[in-house]
Design a protein around this motif. Structure first.
Motif, PDB file in Angstrom:
ATOM      1  N   LEU A 207       0.835  -1.213   0.000  1.00  0.00           N
ATOM      2  CA  LEU A 207       0.000   0.000   0.000  1.00  0.00           C
ATOM      3  C   LEU A 207       0.863   1.253   0.000  1.00  0.00           C
ATOM      4  O   LEU A 207       0.532   2.242  -0.656  1.00  0.00           O
ATOM      5  N   ASN A 208       2.010   1.195   0.716  1.00  0.00           N
ATOM      6  CA  ASN A 208       2.934   2.345   0.712  1.00  0.00           C
ATOM      7  C   ASN A 208       3.468   2.588  -0.693  1.00  0.00           C
ATOM      8  O   ASN A 208       3.529   3.728  -1.159  1.00  0.00           O
ATOM      9  N   LYS A 209       3.857   1.484  -1.337  1.00  0.00           N
ATOM     10  CA  LYS A 209       4.402   1.575  -2.702  1.00  0.00           C
ATOM     11  C   LYS A 209       3.343   2.142  -3.643  1.00  0.00           C
ATOM     12  O   LYS A 209       3.626   3.011  -4.470  1.00  0.00           O
ATOM     13  N   LEU A 210       2.119   1.661  -3.461  1.00  0.00           N
ATOM     14  CA  LEU A 210       1.002   2.117  -4.294  1.00  0.00           C
ATOM     15  C   LEU A 210       0.757   3.614  -4.093  1.00  0.00           C
ATOM     16  O   LEU A 210       0.592   4.364  -5.057  1.00  0.00           O
ATOM     17  N   HIS A 211       0.760   4.039  -2.829  1.00  0.00           N
ATOM     18  CA  HIS A 211       0.494   5.438  -2.513  1.00  0.00           C
ATOM     19  C   HIS A 211       1.545   6.334  -3.173  1.00  0.00           C
ATOM     20  O   HIS A 211       1.213   7.373  -3.770  1.00  0.00           O
ATOM     21  N   LYS A 212       2.783   5.893  -3.084  1.00  0.00           N
ATOM     22  CA  LYS A 212       3.890   6.662  -3.674  1.00  0.00           C
ATOM     23  C   LYS A 212       3.693   6.785  -5.194  1.00  0.00           C
ATOM     24  O   LYS A 212       3.794   7.872  -5.765  1.00  0.00           O
ATOM     25  N   GLU A 213       3.353   5.664  -5.801  1.00  0.00           N
ATOM     26  CA  GLU A 213       3.159   5.620  -7.255  1.00  0.00           C
ATOM     27  C   GLU A 213       1.978   6.509  -7.673  1.00  0.00           C
ATOM     28  O   GLU A 213       2.061   7.266  -8.637  1.00  0.00           O
ATOM     29  N   LEU A 214       0.892   6.416  -6.930  1.00  0.00           N
ATOM     30  CA  LEU A 214      -0.305   7.190  -7.269  1.00  0.00           C
ATOM     31  C   LEU A 214      -0.099   8.685  -7.037  1.00  0.00           C
ATOM     32  O   LEU A 214      -0.622   9.520  -7.784  1.00  0.00           O
ATOM     33  N   LYS A 215       0.670   8.987  -5.988  1.00  0.00           N
ATOM     34  CA  LYS A 215       0.937  10.413  -5.701  1.00  0.00           C
ATOM     35  C   LYS A 215       1.668  11.058  -6.886  1.00  0.00           C
ATOM     36  O   LYS A 215       1.399  12.194  -7.264  1.00  0.00           O
ATOM     37  N   GLU A 216       2.570  10.271  -7.429  1.00  0.00           N
ATOM     38  CA  GLU A 216       3.327  10.735  -8.606  1.00  0.00           C
ATOM     39  C   GLU A 216       2.363  11.016  -9.764  1.00  0.00           C
ATOM     40  O   GLU A 216       2.427  12.053 -10.413  1.00  0.00           O
ATOM     41  N   LYS A 217       1.470  10.069  -9.952  1.00  0.00           N
ATOM     42  CA  LYS A 217       0.496  10.179 -11.041  1.00  0.00           C
ATOM     43  C   LYS A 217      -0.479  11.346 -10.802  1.00  0.00           C
ATOM     44  O   LYS A 217      -0.896  12.023 -11.748  1.00  0.00           O
ATOM     45  N   ALA A 218      -0.809  11.562  -9.531  1.00  0.00           N
ATOM     46  CA  ALA A 218      -1.794  12.592  -9.181  1.00  0.00           C
ATOM     47  C   ALA A 218      -1.220  14.004  -9.279  1.00  0.00           C
ATOM     48  O   ALA A 218      -1.968  14.979  -9.171  1.00  0.00           O
ATOM     49  N   LYS A 219       0.089  14.087  -9.500  1.00  0.00           N
ATOM     50  CA  LYS A 219       0.708  15.421  -9.629  1.00  0.00           C
ATOM     51  C   LYS A 219       0.078  16.189 -10.787  1.00  0.00           C
ATOM     52  O   LYS A 219      -0.031  17.411 -10.758  1.00  0.00           O
ATOM     53  N   GLY A 220      -0.344  15.429 -11.789  1.00  0.00           N
ATOM     54  CA  GLY A 220      -1.004  16.035 -12.944  1.00  0.00           C
ATOM     55  C   GLY A 220      -2.333  16.681 -12.594  1.00  0.00           C
ATOM     56  O   GLY A 220      -2.902  17.426 -13.396  1.00  0.00           O
ATOM     57  N   LEU A 221      -2.842  16.361 -11.423  1.00  0.00           N
ATOM     58  CA  LEU A 221      -4.146  16.914 -11.009  1.00  0.00           C
ATOM     59  C   LEU A 221      -3.993  18.141 -10.116  1.00  0.00           C
ATOM     60  O   LEU A 221      -4.983  18.743  -9.703  1.00  0.00           O
ATOM     61  N   LYS A 222      -2.747  18.463  -9.788  1.00  0.00           N
ATOM     62  CA  LYS A 222      -2.509  19.637  -8.930  1.00  0.00           C
ATOM     63  C   LYS A 222      -3.035  20.889  -9.636  1.00  0.00           C
ATOM     64  O   LYS A 222      -2.873  21.048 -10.847  1.00  0.00           O
ATOM     65  N   GLY A 223      -3.658  21.732  -8.866  1.00  0.00           N
ATOM     66  CA  GLY A 223      -4.202  22.961  -9.427  1.00  0.00           C
ATOM     67  C   GLY A 223      -5.599  22.793 -10.016  1.00  0.00           C
ATOM     68  O   GLY A 223      -6.223  23.773 -10.397  1.00  0.00           O
ATOM     69  N   LYS A 224      -6.038  21.549 -10.092  1.00  0.00           N
ATOM     70  CA  LYS A 224      -7.390  21.302 -10.594  1.00  0.00           C
ATOM     71  C   LYS A 224      -8.385  21.377  -9.433  1.00  0.00           C
ATOM     72  O   LYS A 224      -8.036  21.081  -8.281  1.00  0.00           O
ATOM     73  N   THR A 225      -9.604  21.754  -9.769  1.00  0.00           N
ATOM     74  CA  THR A 225     -10.625  21.871  -8.721  1.00  0.00           C
ATOM     75  C   THR A 225     -11.763  20.901  -9.016  1.00  0.00           C
ATOM     76  O   THR A 225     -12.220  20.791 -10.150  1.00  0.00           O
ATOM     77  N   PHE A 226     -12.222  20.235  -7.964  1.00  0.00           N
ATOM     78  CA  PHE A 226     -13.250  19.213  -8.121  1.00  0.00           C
ATOM     79  C   PHE A 226     -14.480  19.519  -7.259  1.00  0.00           C
ATOM     80  O   PHE A 226     -14.362  20.104  -6.173  1.00  0.00           O
ATOM     81  N   MET A 227     -15.610  19.090  -7.775  1.00  0.00           N
ATOM     82  CA  MET A 227     -16.806  18.985  -6.923  1.00  0.00           C
ATOM     83  C   MET A 227     -17.227  17.527  -6.976  1.00  0.00           C
ATOM     84  O   MET A 227     -16.865  16.799  -7.918  1.00  0.00           O
ATOM     85  N   THR A 228     -17.981  17.082  -5.995  1.00  0.00           N
ATOM     86  CA  THR A 228     -18.458  15.701  -6.005  1.00  0.00           C
ATOM     87  C   THR A 228     -19.979  15.722  -5.850  1.00  0.00           C
ATOM     88  O   THR A 228     -20.541  16.729  -5.384  1.00  0.00           O
ATOM     89  N   TYR A 229     -20.623  14.641  -6.229  1.00  0.00           N
ATOM     90  CA  TYR A 229     -22.079  14.598  -6.060  1.00  0.00           C
ATOM     91  C   TYR A 229     -22.423  14.434  -4.574  1.00  0.00           C
ATOM     92  O   TYR A 229     -23.233  15.162  -4.030  1.00  0.00           O
ATOM     93  N   HIS A 230     -21.738  13.481  -3.932  1.00  0.00           N
ATOM     94  CA  HIS A 230     -21.957  13.181  -2.509  1.00  0.00           C
ATOM     95  C   HIS A 230     -20.577  13.265  -1.850  1.00  0.00           C
ATOM     96  O   HIS A 230     -19.558  13.238  -2.538  1.00  0.00           O
ATOM     97  N   LEU A 231     -20.540  13.337  -0.545  1.00  0.00           N
ATOM     98  CA  LEU A 231     -19.252  13.469   0.156  1.00  0.00           C
ATOM     99  C   LEU A 231     -18.504  12.130   0.210  1.00  0.00           C
ATOM    100  O   LEU A 231     -18.276  11.575   1.287  1.00  0.00           O
ATOM    101  N   GLU A 232     -18.130  11.631  -0.958  1.00  0.00           N
ATOM    102  CA  GLU A 232     -17.519  10.299  -0.990  1.00  0.00           C
ATOM    103  C   GLU A 232     -16.007  10.323  -1.224  1.00  0.00           C
ATOM    104  O   GLU A 232     -15.359   9.290  -1.150  1.00  0.00           O
ATOM    105  N   PHE A 233     -15.460  11.506  -1.521  1.00  0.00           N
ATOM    106  CA  PHE A 233     -14.049  11.570  -1.917  1.00  0.00           C
ATOM    107  C   PHE A 233     -13.169  12.283  -0.887  1.00  0.00           C
ATOM    108  O   PHE A 233     -12.033  12.633  -1.204  1.00  0.00           O
ATOM    109  N   VAL A 234     -13.716  12.517   0.297  1.00  0.00           N
ATOM    110  CA  VAL A 234     -12.992  13.307   1.311  1.00  0.00           C
ATOM    111  C   VAL A 234     -11.605  12.714   1.601  1.00  0.00           C
ATOM    112  O   VAL A 234     -10.592  13.429   1.565  1.00  0.00           O
TER     113      VAL A 234
END
Lengths: 369, 295
Positions: free
Chosen positions: B171-198
């Motif tokens: 899970l640590n390895k996964l988190h590290k890998e995903l964080k890298e991938k999620a860098k592309g989402l920095k500066g983006k703004t999201f809304m959600t339908y329900h409070l499921e992504f907190v």
């Protein structure tokens, strides 16, 4: 006045007990069922009232037993007097004594059929089918005794329920006259005994069919022997947050034997409901009742909501619109047409419109399927 | 006779621990930690909304024979799990007994509510229950499940501990890998339908600015959607995230008003996935692709 005092006292107790709920984990529930009814047939009542008010408490008593106490006050359309509040349920329940089994002791609604296992405010429709009122009363049969339920050790869901109750109360009624008659007659000759065997077919985790076979037997204080055999099924398909499709069916035959004469009455209903979204759904119900004989049991025929006799066959078709504001508040509008009532020896029909508002506050226990 | 007795003992020693979980993500964790010592079934397939489930009789049968039940807790399954446990008549999995495992026990709970009533909608006083979307919180879940399995089978504790460590490493390895991938989402703004992504947003430092639902669990009215559209415009929202169980009609309506696209995601491991790692990678990839398409 007395019943109002009892309810106020209980409401006061709830207020005080709420402070202790966190420590004692008592689940309090209060609900009301408000119904307005209009009938085209003048012999039938048109009325608007709080049909039912219920206060219930449920909690673990100790490490073995749970307890449920329900106080209820009912009034049916057309009923002139204001009946007192009554103990609807007072039972202990345990699933710790026998593995995969439950034991219930006290006063409760018998665990048979579909409608009888649910409180009326939780039904999918406003009023019971005519046959149900004739056979089991406007709500269902409750009595005092013991019920044992066992989940069989199979891969498939198969549940067997057996019960024995004292038979003093059978047709659940809030009519004073009826209650007096019951107490005059005293205990039943053969107590109420019943069984239900049910199973379930899963199509997916949100779609399935539950079906059951039921039997109830009883011989009343006058030696009249009643036996009831019935089948029921419920099909449910839940899509996202609402029930997309519901199909519910019950078929019962009542056999009455007295002085070697035997009569058989038959009744059934089929209810279909289609949900449009979380808020809107539509229902359609077809009812059928066929008495075997003109000789009806007076004890039961005078206290049902319709108050009209059926000599040959009764057909009812009804359409409902249901607005679900939330899980805890529903409004239901129903229009139905019945053919086959008898007034002054002539067959008549009746068109009935009803508007129902059901709501609850507090902690309603999770429902059965 | 003695041989028979030894055979019986050895048979029991090798008998797998029967586990039922409410969500498929927990099945994956139990499998990772229990390995060959467990036989696990998930009651839900992952395509459902776990708030709105019936106490289905087949769940009752599965739970009636279980040694351990693992639930999400935090009132997510409050409408059906208590009835399943009650009707199963299995003393092992009753609340308070060793076979009852609340996977949220070690979760860092977001947004608990002290004073609540039903006017607030479907709120969860213990906090937001949608933590299984979070890789970080799933490490806490793994720790809880390790403790639960060890209570049911104390002799295997050291084996479970070793498997827990391996799972946390994954899970640590996964988190590290995903964080890298999620860098592309920095500066983006999201809304959600329900409070499921907190919890999910917190894992990757993403910017969530609100929900389409004004009252949790209640369909938003046209006026409420209009009000939320002002927020979406003000915050320059890039994408609406929703679950496949959220009503598409309302998402379409919101898109019509605001022009903000939406994506509906499976918020639980559906039968498409055997592995939580693959599921998480695919989830983030879907979000990244949706953001890229929205440009």
């Amino acid at each position: 006045m007395k019943s109002v005092s009892v309810i106020l006292l209980l409401a006061f107790a709830i207020g005080n007990a709420n402070a202790q709920n966190n420590r004692q984990l008592i689940n309090w529930f209060a609900g009301a069922d408000i119904v307005g009814t209009a009938n085209s047939e003048s012999e039938l009542p048109s009325d608007a009232m709080v049909r039912e008010f219920e206060l219930s408490a449920n909690a673990h008593i100790d490490h073995i037993w749970e307890g449920t106490l329900t106080l209820s006050k009912h009034r049916e359309p057309g009923q002139e007097d204001d009946p007192p509040a009554e103990v609807h349920e007072a039972f202990v329940f345990s699933n710790s004594i026998v593995e995969q089994g439950h034991l219930k002791l006290g006063k409760f609604f018998l665990g048979v059929g579909r409608l009888n296992r649910f409180h009326r405010h939780d039904w999918a429709f406003t009023n019971a089918p005519y046959y149900h009122e004739q056979f089991f009363g406007t709500e269902g049969v409750k009595d005092t005794g013991v019920e044992y339920s066992k989940l069989l050790s199979t891969e498939r869901y198969i549940n067997l329920t057996l019960g024995l109750t004292n038979g003093r109360e059978f047709v659940h009624s809030h009519d004073h006259e009826h209650e007096e008659e019951t107490s005059e007659h005293g205990a039943a000759h053969v107590p109420t005994h019943y069984a239900r065997l049910s199973s379930f077919k899963e199509f997916s985790t949100t779609e399935g069919l539950e079906y059951g076979l039921n039997y109830i037997g009883r011989t009343d204080s006058e030696g009249i022997k009643y036996s009831y055999a019935g089948v029921d099924f419920v099909y449910k398909n839940r899509v996202r947050r609402f029930v997309d499709t519901l199909a519910q069916f019950e078929l019962w035959q009542r056999s009455t034997t007295h002085d070697s004469e035997n009569h058989k009455d038959l009744g059934a209903y089929l209810y279909l409901e289609k949900g449009m979204n979380q808020n809107h759904s539509f229902g359609f119900r077809l009812d059928y009742f066929k008495p075997d004989s003109e000789e009806h049991d007076e004890e039961e025929s005078h206290d049902h909501e319709h108050g009209l006799e059926v000599e040959n066959e009764l057909y009812t078709a009804g359409f409902s619109y249901i607005y679900t504001n939330s899980e805890f508040l529903k409004t239901r509008f129903t229009v139905s047409r019945s053919e086959g009532f008898v007034v002054e020896e002539e067959e008549v029909g009746n068109t009935k419109a009803s508007l129902q508002l059901v709501f609850s506050i507090g902690a309603h226990p999770a429902h059965l399927y | 006779m003695n041989k028979l007795f030894l055979l019986f003992i050895s048979f029991n020693a090798f008998a797998a621990i029967e586990v039922v979980t409410t969500l498929p993500e927990f099945k994956w964790v139990v499998d990772q930690i229990g390995k060959e010592h467990v036989s696990v079934k998930s009651l839900l397939s992952g395509n459902e909304d776990p708030h709105y489930i019936d106490a289905v009789p087949s769940f009752i049968v599965k739970s009636s024979k279980a040694d351990l039940l693992v639930k999400n807790g935090m009132q997510l399954e409050t409408g059906w799990v208590p009835k399943v446990i009650q009707m199963a008549g299995n003393s092992k999995i009753k609340e308070g007994n060793a076979g009852h495992c609340d996977a949220s026990a070690d979760v860092d709970k977001a947004n608990p509510i002290k004073n609540f009533n039903r006017s607030m909608g479907d709120v969860h006083p213990a906090g937001n229950p949608h933590y299984s979307l979070s890789v970080v919180q799933m490490k806490n879940v793994a720790n809880t499940i390790f403790k639960c399995l060890s209570k049911v089978s104390p002799k295997k504790k050291s084996e479970f501990k070793a498997n827990l460590n391996k799972t946390i490493s994954k899970l640590n390895k996964l988190h590290k890998e995903l964080k890298e991938k999620a860098k592309g989402l920095k500066g983006k703004t999201f809304m959600t339908y329900h409070l499921e992504f907190v919890y999910f947003f917190k894992d990757f430092g993403l910017n969530g600015v609100g929900t389409l639902e004004k009252v949790p669990g209640v369909l938003p009215s046209a006026a409420q959607l209009l009000e939320k559209s002002k927020l979406a415009k003000k915050e320059n929202v890039d994408l609406i995230l929703a679950s496949t169980t959220n009503p598409r009609k309302y998402l379409e309506k919101f898109k019509e008003i605001t022009g903000v696209p939406y994506t509906q995601l499976n918020l639980h491991m559906s039968d498409k996935y055997d592995d939580y790692i693959d599921y998480q990678k695919s989830l983030l990839e879907e979000i990244v692709n949706s953001v890229n398409q929205s440009k």
